[in-house]
Scaffold this motif. Structure first.
Motif, mmCIF file in Angstrom:
data_model
loop_
_atom_site.group_PDB
_atom_site.id
_atom_site.type_symbol
_atom_site.label_atom_id
_atom_site.label_comp_id
_atom_site.label_asym_id
_atom_site.label_seq_id
_atom_site.Cartn_x
_atom_site.Cartn_y
_atom_site.Cartn_z
ATOM 1 N N SER A 1 0.815 -1.218 0.000
ATOM 2 C CA SER A 1 0.000 0.000 0.000
ATOM 3 C C SER A 1 0.851 1.271 0.000
ATOM 4 C CB SER A 1 -0.924 0.016 1.213
ATOM 5 O OG SER A 1 -0.145 0.014 2.406
ATOM 6 N N SER A 2 2.124 1.159 0.335
ATOM 7 C CA SER A 2 2.976 2.357 0.369
ATOM 8 C C SER A 2 3.737 2.567 -0.935
ATOM 9 C CB SER A 2 3.959 2.262 1.534
ATOM 10 O OG SER A 2 4.872 1.212 1.303
ATOM 11 N N LEU A 3 3.500 1.725 -1.932
ATOM 12 C CA LEU A 3 4.249 1.813 -3.180
ATOM 13 C C LEU A 3 3.599 2.712 -4.221
ATOM 14 C CD1 LEU A 3 5.419 -1.886 -3.515
ATOM 15 C CD2 LEU A 3 6.660 0.066 -2.600
ATOM 16 N N THR A 4 2.551 3.395 -3.867
ATOM 17 C CA THR A 4 1.897 4.301 -4.800
ATOM 18 C C THR A 4 2.668 5.614 -4.843
ATOM 19 O OG1 THR A 4 -0.248 3.339 -4.323
ATOM 20 C CG2 THR A 4 -0.247 5.514 -5.329
ATOM 21 N N ILE A 5 3.006 6.036 -6.046
ATOM 22 C CA ILE A 5 3.713 7.292 -6.231
ATOM 23 C C ILE A 5 2.747 8.286 -6.846
ATOM 24 C CG2 ILE A 5 5.602 8.461 -7.422
ATOM 25 C CD1 ILE A 5 7.073 5.781 -7.447
ATOM 26 N N ARG A 6 2.667 9.450 -6.260
ATOM 27 C CA ARG A 6 1.822 10.510 -6.803
ATOM 28 C C ARG A 6 2.729 11.562 -7.421
ATOM 29 N NH1 ARG A 6 -0.265 8.838 -2.113
ATOM 30 N NH2 ARG A 6 -2.360 7.993 -2.161
ATOM 31 N N TYR A 7 2.684 11.628 -8.728
ATOM 32 C CA TYR A 7 3.519 12.583 -9.447
ATOM 33 C C TYR A 7 2.780 13.901 -9.596
ATOM 34 C CZ TYR A 7 6.470 8.640 -10.700
ATOM 35 O OH TYR A 7 7.301 7.560 -10.646
ATOM 36 N N ALA A 8 3.539 14.977 -9.646
ATOM 37 C CA ALA A 8 2.957 16.291 -9.897
ATOM 38 C C ALA A 8 2.367 16.307 -11.299
ATOM 39 C CB ALA A 8 4.033 17.367 -9.768
ATOM 40 N N GLU A 9 1.404 17.161 -11.500
ATOM 41 C CA GLU A 9 0.802 17.317 -12.826
ATOM 42 C C GLU A 9 1.881 17.792 -13.795
ATOM 43 O OE1 GLU A 9 -2.209 16.944 -15.468
ATOM 44 O OE2 GLU A 9 -2.398 16.545 -13.330
ATOM 45 N N LEU A 10 1.986 17.116 -14.920
ATOM 46 C CA LEU A 10 2.990 17.476 -15.906
ATOM 47 C C LEU A 10 2.555 18.683 -16.719
ATOM 48 C CD1 LEU A 10 3.966 13.941 -17.228
ATOM 49 C CD2 LEU A 10 5.148 15.330 -15.522
ATOM 50 N N ASP A 11 3.516 19.468 -17.121
ATOM 51 C CA ASP A 11 3.256 20.629 -17.961
ATOM 52 C C ASP A 11 2.863 20.127 -19.347
ATOM 53 O OD1 ASP A 11 3.387 22.825 -19.645
ATOM 54 O OD2 ASP A 11 5.225 23.609 -18.747
ATOM 55 N N PRO A 12 1.646 20.393 -19.797
ATOM 56 C CA PRO A 12 1.189 19.864 -21.085
ATOM 57 C C PRO A 12 1.987 20.384 -22.275
ATOM 58 C CG PRO A 12 -0.430 21.391 -20.181
ATOM 59 C CD PRO A 12 0.623 21.189 -19.133
ATOM 60 N N THR A 13 2.699 21.488 -22.116
ATOM 61 C CA THR A 13 3.491 22.001 -23.233
ATOM 62 C C THR A 13 4.711 21.127 -23.512
ATOM 63 O OG1 THR A 13 4.831 23.490 -21.861
ATOM 64 C CG2 THR A 13 2.759 24.369 -22.769
ATOM 65 N N TRP A 14 5.028 20.225 -22.590
ATOM 66 C CA TRP A 14 6.142 19.298 -22.801
ATOM 67 C C TRP A 14 5.659 17.955 -23.325
ATOM 68 C CZ3 TRP A 14 11.345 20.101 -22.624
ATOM 69 C CH2 TRP A 14 11.743 21.356 -22.196
ATOM 70 N N ASN A 15 4.422 17.873 -23.737
ATOM 71 C CA ASN A 15 3.867 16.634 -24.284
ATOM 72 C C ASN A 15 4.122 16.601 -25.793
ATOM 73 O OD1 ASN A 15 2.537 14.250 -24.624
ATOM 74 N ND2 ASN A 15 0.492 15.136 -24.514
ATOM 75 N N PHE A 16 5.337 16.204 -26.167
ATOM 76 C CA PHE A 16 5.717 16.101 -27.575
ATOM 77 C C PHE A 16 6.677 14.927 -27.719
ATOM 78 C CE2 PHE A 16 8.935 18.769 -25.681
ATOM 79 C CZ PHE A 16 10.109 18.355 -26.268
ATOM 80 N N ASP A 17 6.976 14.545 -28.931
ATOM 81 C CA ASP A 17 7.874 13.426 -29.209
ATOM 82 C C ASP A 17 9.317 13.867 -28.974
ATOM 83 O OD1 ASP A 17 9.376 11.347 -30.227
ATOM 84 O OD2 ASP A 17 8.262 11.196 -32.101
ATOM 85 N N PHE A 18 9.949 13.287 -27.972
ATOM 86 C CA PHE A 18 11.316 13.673 -27.620
ATOM 87 C C PHE A 18 12.332 13.219 -28.667
ATOM 88 C CE2 PHE A 18 9.230 14.847 -23.881
ATOM 89 C CZ PHE A 18 10.066 15.645 -23.118
ATOM 90 N N ASP A 19 11.922 12.419 -29.635
ATOM 91 C CA ASP A 19 12.797 12.043 -30.751
ATOM 92 C C ASP A 19 12.741 13.070 -31.882
ATOM 93 O OD1 ASP A 19 13.787 9.718 -29.591
ATOM 94 O OD2 ASP A 19 12.063 8.547 -30.263
ATOM 95 N N TYR A 20 11.895 14.076 -31.756
ATOM 96 C CA TYR A 20 11.770 15.125 -32.750
ATOM 97 C C TYR A 20 12.874 16.155 -32.493
ATOM 98 C CZ TYR A 20 9.550 18.718 -35.648
ATOM 99 O OH TYR A 20 9.290 19.676 -36.597
ATOM 100 N N HIS A 21 13.964 16.045 -33.223
ATOM 101 C CA HIS A 21 15.171 16.812 -32.951
ATOM 102 C C HIS A 21 14.981 18.316 -33.097
ATOM 103 C CE1 HIS A 21 18.018 13.156 -33.576
ATOM 104 N NE2 HIS A 21 17.100 12.945 -32.665
ATOM 105 N N ILE A 22 14.152 18.750 -33.999
ATOM 106 C CA ILE A 22 13.935 20.193 -34.164
ATOM 107 C C ILE A 22 13.320 20.783 -32.893
ATOM 108 C CG2 ILE A 22 12.607 21.934 -35.435
ATOM 109 C CD1 ILE A 22 12.974 20.132 -37.934
#
Length: 111
Positions: free
Chosen positions: A75-96
């Protein structure tokens, strides 16, 4: 040892980042591109080696077992992450896009 997947790679990097200490961690959270100034990052990019700290991720787990003799309760293994910034929701393989957002890191790693 298994080959890490994409999620494992991020977790191992997170372990490495934590191991660098509070000052580096806080700077990286504020501006991830600041990591390009660290000599270890520059060497890692030049050598094409990863920045991994898998062992860091087990410290709390191992300390708990050593202190109590018991496994951490599921029961203690749940991790609550902060809300991610939606502007960083892109393909990190996109080099440009990476070069636009993280120019110093891109200059090191996207050669």
């Amino acid at each position: 040892m298994s080959v890490p997947g994409a999620d494992d790679g991020f977790d191992y990097f997170r372990g490495w980042l934590i191991a660098q200490g509070r000052e580096v961690f806080v700077r990286a959270v504020a501006d991830p591109d600041d990591l390009a100034e660290l000599p270890i990052v520059q060497v890692s990019a030049a050598d094409s080696t990863g920045l991994e700290g898998e062992d860091m991720l087990g410290i709390a787990w191992n300390a708990h077992i050593m202190a109590t003799g018991d496994q951490i309760p599921a029961s203690s293994l749940t991790i609550r992450y902060a809300e991610l910034d939606p502007t960083w929701n892109f393909d990190f393989d996109y080099h440009i896009e990476m070069s636009r957002r993280l120019p110093r890191l891109a200059a090191l790693y996207l050669k």
